[in-house]
Design a protein around this motif. Structure first.
Motif, PDB file in Angstrom:
ATOM      1  N   UNK A 115      17.352 -94.885  64.691  1.00  0.00           N
ATOM      2  CA  UNK A 115      17.491 -94.259  65.558  1.00  0.00           C
ATOM      3  C   UNK A 115      17.453 -94.582  67.042  1.00  0.00           C
ATOM      4  N   UNK A 116      16.119 -95.883  67.311  1.00  0.00           N
ATOM      5  CA  UNK A 116      16.463 -96.293  68.688  1.00  0.00           C
ATOM      6  C   UNK A 116      15.756 -98.042  68.157  1.00  0.00           C
ATOM      7  N   UNK A 117      16.428 -98.399  67.413  1.00  0.00           N
ATOM      8  CA  UNK A 117      16.403 -99.321  67.044  1.00  0.00           C
ATOM      9  C   UNK A 117      15.211-100.315  66.522  1.00  0.00           C
ATOM     10  N   UNK A 118      13.716-100.233  66.152  1.00  0.00           N
ATOM     11  CA  UNK A 118      12.399-100.520  66.055  1.00  0.00           C
ATOM     12  C   UNK A 118      12.991-101.734  65.058  1.00  0.00           C
ATOM     13  N   UNK A 119      12.509-102.500  65.132  1.00  0.00           N
ATOM     14  CA  UNK A 119      12.640-103.578  64.294  1.00  0.00           C
ATOM     15  C   UNK A 119      11.124-103.519  62.664  1.00  0.00           C
ATOM     16  N   UNK A 120      10.988-102.816  61.721  1.00  0.00           N
ATOM     17  CA  UNK A 120       9.824-102.641  60.897  1.00  0.00           C
ATOM     18  C   UNK A 120       9.934-103.941  59.715  1.00  0.00           C
ATOM     19  N   UNK A 121       8.203-104.502  59.871  1.00  0.00           N
ATOM     20  CA  UNK A 121       7.572-105.200  59.148  1.00  0.00           C
ATOM     21  C   UNK A 121       7.060-105.634  58.863  1.00  0.00           C
ATOM     22  N   UNK A 122       7.478-104.403  56.780  1.00  0.00           N
ATOM     23  CA  UNK A 122       6.181-104.229  56.044  1.00  0.00           C
ATOM     24  C   UNK A 122       5.533-105.535  55.217  1.00  0.00           C
ATOM     25  N   UNK A 123       4.081-105.878  55.678  1.00  0.00           N
ATOM     26  CA  UNK A 123       3.211-107.252  55.903  1.00  0.00           C
ATOM     27  C   UNK A 123       2.113-106.650  54.712  1.00  0.00           C
ATOM     28  N   UNK A 124       1.869-107.391  53.242  1.00  0.00           N
ATOM     29  CA  UNK A 124       0.839-107.234  52.806  1.00  0.00           C
ATOM     30  C   UNK A 124      -0.381-108.387  53.131  1.00  0.00           C
ATOM     31  N   UNK A 125      -1.509-108.111  53.809  1.00  0.00           N
ATOM     32  CA  UNK A 125      -2.353-108.448  54.326  1.00  0.00           C
ATOM     33  C   UNK A 125      -4.008-108.384  53.190  1.00  0.00           C
ATOM     34  N   UNK A 126      -4.168-109.541  53.023  1.00  0.00           N
ATOM     35  CA  UNK A 126      -5.337-109.605  51.538  1.00  0.00           C
ATOM     36  C   UNK A 126      -5.017-107.937  50.990  1.00  0.00           C
ATOM     37  N   UNK A 127      -4.024-108.179  50.215  1.00  0.00           N
ATOM     38  CA  UNK A 127      -3.453-107.259  49.171  1.00  0.00           C
ATOM     39  C   UNK A 127      -3.286-105.734  49.997  1.00  0.00           C
TER      40      UNK A 127
END
Length: 91
Positions: free
Chosen positions: A46-58
């Motif tokens: 819809x708006x070109x947002x880049x989404x990053x899903x990270x795991x930080x300290x689990x």
């Protein structure tokens, strides 16, 4: 094609950020495993947002980069506030 180039750049910037954090010794003596090297990303239609899903300290942390934050020739790790925040908090 152009979107793929900028997408590769933001992915590279995130990977560099992860490497910098994981090579630090802030959280443990060897500094490994702070942020998992494997992560997921996608671009919202819809708006070109880049989404990053990270795991930080689990714990899962989702970062949202508006199109103006990742789609452009001048975008790099040093200019990105979200990536700099990760480095300052965890690195």
């Amino acid at each position: 094609m152009t979107e793929e180039i900028f997408k590769d750049r933001i992915i590279g910037a995130i990977n560099t950020c992860i490497r910098l954090v994981n090579e630090s010794d802030k959280w443990d003596i060897v500094g490994k495993g702070i942020i998992k090297n494997e992560w997921k990303s996608y671009v919202m239609d819809d708006d070109g947002t880049f989404v990053a899903e990270l795991y930080i300290l689990n714990n899962k942390k989702t970062l949202y980069f508006e199109k103006k934050e990742w789609f452009g020739a001048s975008i790099n790790i040093h200019d990105n506030k979200k990536l700099n925040e990760l480095i300052s908090v965890y690195g």
